[in-house]
Design a protein around this motif. Structure first.
Motif, short mmCIF file in Angstrom:
data_model
loop_
_atom_site.label_atom_id
_atom_site.label_comp_id
_atom_site.label_asym_id
_atom_site.label_seq_id
_atom_site.Cartn_x
_atom_site.Cartn_y
_atom_site.Cartn_z
N TYR A 9 -17.98 -2.96 -4.60
CA TYR A 9 -19.35 -3.37 -4.89
C TYR A 9 -19.79 -2.53 -6.07
O TYR A 9 -20.09 -1.35 -5.89
CB TYR A 9 -20.28 -3.12 -3.70
N PRO A 66 -14.39 3.48 12.49
CA PRO A 66 -15.79 3.85 12.67
C PRO A 66 -16.71 2.95 11.85
O PRO A 66 -16.26 2.26 10.94
CB PRO A 66 -15.85 5.30 12.17
N SER A 67 -17.97 2.98 12.18
CA SER A 67 -18.97 2.18 11.50
C SER A 67 -18.96 2.46 10.00
O SER A 67 -18.89 3.61 9.60
CB SER A 67 -20.33 2.51 12.09
N GLY A 68 -19.02 1.40 9.19
CA GLY A 68 -19.10 1.59 7.75
C GLY A 68 -17.76 1.76 7.05
O GLY A 68 -17.71 2.04 5.87
N CYS A 69 -16.65 1.55 7.78
CA CYS A 69 -15.35 1.79 7.15
C CYS A 69 -14.85 0.54 6.42
O CYS A 69 -13.80 0.57 5.79
CB CYS A 69 -14.33 2.24 8.19
N GLY A 70 -15.57 -0.56 6.49
CA GLY A 70 -15.19 -1.74 5.72
C GLY A 70 -14.59 -2.87 6.54
O GLY A 70 -14.06 -3.82 5.97
N LYS A 71 -14.70 -2.82 7.85
CA LYS A 71 -14.12 -3.85 8.69
C LYS A 71 -14.76 -5.22 8.44
O LYS A 71 -14.08 -6.22 8.22
CB LYS A 71 -14.28 -3.50 10.18
N SER A 72 -16.10 -5.23 8.47
CA SER A 72 -16.79 -6.51 8.26
C SER A 72 -16.52 -7.05 6.88
O SER A 72 -16.35 -8.25 6.69
CB SER A 72 -18.30 -6.34 8.46
N THR A 73 -16.49 -6.15 5.91
CA THR A 73 -16.20 -6.57 4.54
C THR A 73 -14.84 -7.24 4.47
O THR A 73 -14.69 -8.31 3.86
CB THR A 73 -16.26 -5.36 3.59
N VAL A 79 -14.91 -0.31 -1.60
CA VAL A 79 -15.13 -0.42 -0.16
C VAL A 79 -13.80 -0.65 0.56
O VAL A 79 -13.60 -0.16 1.67
CB VAL A 79 -16.12 -1.56 0.15
#
Ligand SMILES: Nc1ncnc2c1ncn2[C@@H]1O[C@H](COP(=O)(O)OP(=O)(O)O)[C@@H](O)[C@H]1O
Ligand SMILES: [Mg+2]
Lengths: 296, 365
Positions: free
Chosen positions: B14, B38-45, B19
């Motif tokens: 980004y 963990p949260s924010g590690c880029g899984k959803s991305t 990311v």
């Protein structure tokens, strides 16, 4: 509220009641203050000229007469013509309805794009539109007159519609954009995966969610456009003037005696549509302004 | 078999922030791949990149052998379940489920038949006329599943679908998703930050941290042979004990010396360890430390330890002691006689040990 009052000791209950009555008294006073002019207008419009001259301003009419209303509607003079407000009232209807519909639709589309399709430069465009909301109308009168002339719309009803749509878009976009940013982005993603495109998502998912904000926008735009005088007087000609301009002409035409009762009736007639819109849709207005996010 | 999903050297930026970095993943048809981290590690991305909801900045991504770089989400033959469920608020449950078919111009009869099948499968027949707002969290979850199932896609994508449910429902739905996977024999990519979900569901786990893949493997591989300290610490609950130790060679064996606050150091011998550096981190799962006498095997060694805390947890009792300056948890049977501030003989199963380099965090054995 009542639970609290009944469970507290009697003294506190009395204080609370006193406070409440004071609140009512103050609110009542303000309501009276705002309603008094309307009351005077209404009573005056139902009196004959003799009675107005003889009686006091706030007295109720002794003999109720509707003839001032009839005169205002169909035979009062707006200069050399004496056709009353009627033709101008219809002009206003012909201007307001398309202009409200178009500006609301465009605002919805703009808001949807800016809130949910975050293209490059979306924020800049939104800022410019916001800026457009705050440009004083006087500044644009001359350039707009030139533009309308070049487009061949000078002095016409479509020309006035055009002006109102353009000046409405800033606000309508703002309304819809602020409403649509509260809708989770996942909704658009889910619809994309489901195969829906840009317009399909707008039509099937966003528009059905938009009733509260549509009501807000329509009321806002209708009030603005119906009550507009400046554009109406600047960009119209003899046959295309809106009701506000005609009202001004009736009140200011200086032939013979001043007919206060006709003036009052004409003013009420001119204001009636916005009043009705508020009475009918007012509660949706408040609800729409405070409507929060949509939980999937 | 050709991989159903093949990701090669994928990057996602980004602006200036990277990311996702050099992601390589391949899964076979029928695999249940879990992306965990963990949260924010880029899984959803990463999931959004697979779905085509985000463009990729580098590398390639193909589904069933077809390059997806310029293919829009609707043409990827995928279905997705979102964390927020993302049900269309103004449509009934039935309309939510059939919306995709309607958009694609599937005829009404087929729509009705498929709706019926999916509703029966998920037991939501009685909800079909309700709006999402009138459903409980668990019911919404089912509807979201239904919307995906009805597509019968090549690849299912799930983004933390259970994280908004309460604990009991979460366990139920977990089982149900597992059953669905087995009965459909579908290929799935499932994102979660919950390592228990990952362990129970996956046929293959990808552990991520800060946009970089740490380890890919079966749940057993990840659990038993974590590739670095991050994975060792992240996967498993309670977490793996990571105990600083000194290693010295004694013939073919390795001598591990672990400092203690009071008394002599704890010494453990590993007959099978490879050559180790002087300072290491010894990783032992809580279940590899038992009460003396309850564990046998070639690597098991017993030692007296001072118990700091006893935490009964129903089926097991966790006992906390202190070794090498770290809290160390042992998983004991429920009827243990361990008492806080008393000595207890513990059995360490060194054959299960993982060794890590303290600086790099990399696995050494
Ligand atoms: N649209 C975006 N613009 C900039 N940064 C983003 C955007 N979306 C996600 N990120 C960043 O990417 C990282 C990974 O986000 P995400 O994939 O949502 O993490 P996860 O799902 O593992 O919790 C986060 O640090 C987040 O701040
Ligand atoms: Mg996420």
């Amino acid at each position: 509220m009542t639970d609290l009052a009944s469970s507290s000791p009697p003294r506190a209950g009395w204080n609370r009641r006193l406070l409440r009555w004071m609140l009512y008294a103050i609110l009542g006073l303000f309501a009276l203050y705002y309603l008094l002019p309307l009351f005077v207008m209404l009573t005056t419009s139902l009196k004959s000229l003799e009675e107005i001259r003889a009686g006091s301003l706030i007295a109720l009419p002794r003999d109720v007469t509707f003839s001032p209303w009839a005169t205002a509607w169909s035979s009062a003079c707006t200069g050399i013509q004496c056709e009353g407000l009627r033709p101008y009232f219809w002009n206003s209807v012909l201007i307001a309805i398309p202009a409200v519909a178009l500006s609301t639709m465009l605002g919805a589309m703009n808001g949807y794009v800016i809130a949910q399709w975050r293209f490059r430069g979306a924020n800049l465009i939104f800022s410019l539109m916001l800026f457009g909301c705050f440009i004083p109308f006087q500044v644009v009168l001359l350039p707009m007159a030139r533009l309308l002339g070049m487009m061949g719309l000078a002095g016409s009803i479509p020309g006035l519609i055009f002006v109102h749509v353009i000046y409405g878009i800033g606000f309508t976009t703002l309304f819809f954009r602020n409403y649509y940013v509260t809708i989770p982005a996942d909704l658009v993603k889910a619809a994309k995966v489901d195969g829906a495109g840009f317009f399909r998502i707008f039509w099937s998912i966003f528009l059905p969610l938009s009733l509260p904000i549509i009501v807000v926008t329509v009321i806002w735009q209708f009030t603005q456009i119906w009550n507009d005088f400046l554009f109406g007087v600047s960009f119209s000609e003899a046959g295309t003037q809106p009701v506000t301009v005609a009202l001004n002409n009736i009140v200011n035409s200086t032939t013979g005696v001043k007919e206060y009762n006709v003036d009052m009736a004409a003013a009420i007639i001119a204001a009636l549509p916005t009043l009705i819109v508020y009475v009918v849709a007012g509660k949706y207005f408040v609800r729409g302004l405070t409507a929060g996010s949509v939980k999937g | 078999m050709a991989p159903i999903l093949d990701i090669r050297n994928l990057y996602k930026n980004y602006g200036a922030t990277e990311v996702l970095k050099d992601i390589n993943i391949a899964i076979e048809p029928g695999d249940f791949l879990v992306l965990v981290g963990p949260s924010g590690c880029g899984k959803s991305t990463l999931l959004n990149c697979i779905a085509g909801l985000e463009t990729i900045s580098g590398g390639s991504l193909s589904i069933d052998g077809r390059d997806m770089t310029h293919v829009s989400p609707k043409d990827r033959d995928i279905a997705m379940v979102f964390q927020s469920y993302a049900l269309y608020p103004t449509m009934s449950v039935a309309k939510n489920i059939t919306f995709g078919m309607k958009v694609r111009g599937v005829d009404k009869a087929t729509q009705a038949r498929k709706l019926g099948e999916v509703a029966a499968q998920l037991q939501i027949e009685q909800l079909l006329n309700r709006k999402p707002g009138q459903l409980s969290g668990g019911q919404r979850q089912r509807v979201a599943m239904g919307r995906a199932l009805v597509r019968d896609p090549k690849l299912f994508l799930f983004d933390e679908p259970l994280s908004n449910l309460d604990a009991k429902l979460r366990v139920e739905m977990r089982t149900e998703i597992k059953r669905l996977h087995q009965s459909l024999n579908a290929s799935m990519v499932y994102v979660t930050h919950d390592q228990i979900e990952a362990m129970t569901l996956a046929t293959k786990i990808v552990v991520m941290k800060a946009g970089i893949i740490q380890q890919i493997g079966t749940p057993a591989e990840i659990y038993n042979r974590p590739t670095n300290l991050f994975v060792a610490d992240f996967m498993g609950s309670p977490a793996m004990n990571l105990i600083p130790a000194r290693a010295t060679r004694e013939g073919a064996a390795t001598r591990l010396e672990i400092a203690r606050n009071s008394g002599p150091p704890l010494v453990l011998m590993d007959q099978t360890a490879p050559e180790l550096p002087d300072q290491i981190i010894l990783g032992l799962r809580p279940e590899d430390i038992a009460e003396a006498g309850f564990r046998s095997g070639s690597g098991v060694q017993e030692a007296e330890c001072l118990v700091d805390m006893v935490e009964p947890a129903g089926a097991d009792t966790f006992v906390v002691t202190s070794l090498g300056g770290k809290e160390v948890t042992a998983r004991l049977h429920a009827e243990t006689s361990a008492r806080a501030r008393q000595h207890l003989s513990l059995a360490f199963d060194i054959s299960k040990a993982s060794y890590f380099a303290p600086e790099s965090g990399q696995r050494l054995n």
